[in-house]
Design an enzyme around this catalytic site. Sequence first.
Site, PDB file in Angstrom:
ATOM      1  N   ASP A 251       0.824  -1.216   0.000  1.00  0.00           N
ATOM      2  CA  ASP A 251       0.000   0.000   0.000  1.00  0.00           C
ATOM      3  C   ASP A 251       0.853   1.259   0.000  1.00  0.00           C
ATOM      4  O   ASP A 251       0.423   2.305  -0.468  1.00  0.00           O
ATOM      5  CB  ASP A 251      -0.952  -0.001   1.194  1.00  0.00           C
ATOM      6  N   LYS A 262      -1.344  -5.244   3.913  1.00  0.00           N
ATOM      7  CA  LYS A 262      -2.434  -5.787   4.740  1.00  0.00           C
ATOM      8  C   LYS A 262      -1.916  -6.412   6.025  1.00  0.00           C
ATOM      9  O   LYS A 262      -0.911  -7.128   6.021  1.00  0.00           O
ATOM     10  CB  LYS A 262      -3.211  -6.804   3.903  1.00  0.00           C
TER      11      LYS A 262
HETATM   12  O1  MRU Z   1      -7.708  -2.965   2.874  1.00  0.00           O
HETATM   13  P1  MRU Z   1      -7.438  -3.379   1.465  1.00  0.00           P
HETATM   14  O2  MRU Z   1      -8.237  -4.560   1.028  1.00  0.00           O
HETATM   15  O3  MRU Z   1      -7.547  -2.226   0.496  1.00  0.00           O
HETATM   16  O4  MRU Z   1      -5.904  -3.820   1.473  1.00  0.00           O
HETATM   17  C1  MRU Z   1      -5.295  -4.154   0.265  1.00  0.00           C
HETATM   18  C2  MRU Z   1      -3.902  -4.630   0.418  1.00  0.00           C
HETATM   19  O5  MRU Z   1      -3.333  -4.595   1.475  1.00  0.00           O
HETATM   20  C3  MRU Z   1      -3.205  -5.043  -0.829  1.00  0.00           C
HETATM   21  O6  MRU Z   1      -2.265  -6.029  -0.549  1.00  0.00           O
HETATM   22  C4  MRU Z   1      -2.488  -3.820  -1.416  1.00  0.00           C
HETATM   23  O7  MRU Z   1      -3.368  -2.738  -1.574  1.00  0.00           O
HETATM   24  C5  MRU Z   1      -1.883  -4.124  -2.728  1.00  0.00           C
HETATM   25  S1  MRU Z   1      -3.099  -4.323  -3.998  1.00  0.00           S
HETATM   26  C6  MRU Z   1      -2.286  -4.545  -5.464  1.00  0.00           C
END
Ligand code: MRU
Length: 367
Positions: A251, A262
């Site tokens: 992220d 995550k």
């Molecule tokens: O809370 P989320 O579902 O938006 O979290 C998403 C993640 O952590 C993904 O691993 C990250 O955004 C990479 S997506 C290519």
Amino acid sequence: MNDRKKFSPSASSRHIEYRPGILRLLDQTRLPAETAFVEARTWQEVAEAIAHLRVRGAPAIGIAAAYALALHAHHLTDQNASTATFTSGLRTAADGLIASRPTAVNLSWAANRLLRYAQAQLAQNTTLPEIAASLDTLAQEIHADDIEACRSIGRYGSGLFDAQVSILTHCNTGDLATGGYGTALGIIRSLWQEGKLTGVYVDETRPLLQGSRLTAWELQRDGIPYTLIADNMAASCMQRGAIDAVIVGADRIARNGDTANKIGTYGLAVLARAHGIPFIVAAPCSTLDASLASGDQIVIEQRNPAEVTSFAGVAAAPDGATASNPAFDITPAAFITGIVTETGVLRPPYETDIQRVSAQPPERVAP
Ligand code: MRU
């Protein structure tokens, strides 16, 4: 016969569809039970969809924010806004969208690109309707570029492996989380297409189950063999030699390579190190944040504890239970074997390379 299905862009691109006036988003909170869409007509509706994870995944929310600003530019011109009102209106919308989720840098990356572009156009005395139309084009370019970046990530990531491998992944990093194709899941797709994948272990990813609801759904649709595991099973899978590498998305990646992803990602990195397994991060350059020296400076989104005290809407803890719900954690760069971007595979120490590849792309100066 090779039964490995080719990735079909038409199937994947339907989760984010824009036409002037409407942004149609596949509502990811309803998957896998239902394929339902939300139609957003204002930036506030898009911000709501982002905050409630109807659209989620770092690159996907950046793309949605870009379309939201284009939508708003049309609203402002429809209302015959003055130049000053247009400028401040776009800024307010960008701030609102950026605030909808704090951790993924792709939101501000995309929103700020549109704002800078609008400013450059205003400086050239371009009319407001022309600027609004060119913001449509820029948002569409950001979307298309992300799909292209994911395909490159897939190719570079797959090139890391010679033999057949079994991969563990966490959360959802596929079509749904990106413009299309995916980052970590893009590498998995490429490995599969190249005949180098034996299977995928998919962490269910508590509390919101992006692994079991979304990643398993995507893999099943593509006919890629996977095994779903509860998050607490990863260590034992590694111990019995079932995992050759861990591949996850990101992220926000700080200048030194520290990576927010995550919640649960850091634990996997520690486990991978303990078992001598490569731990790979896959992300487009839009997820790099060279302005932050280290992961200590990354803001971690804290979500509603009710997501932990319940499971699929059913209470999973006594009334009044105290729970903590950070949506992301930070994996220190020291645990990361390589970061796969659309420019290639970055290796530690990451700082110089991250600064080099995260430099802004040249701004477009004419519609
Ligand atoms: O809370 P989320 O579902 O938006 O979290 C998403 C993640 O952590 C993904 O691993 C990250 O955004 C990479 S997506 C290519």
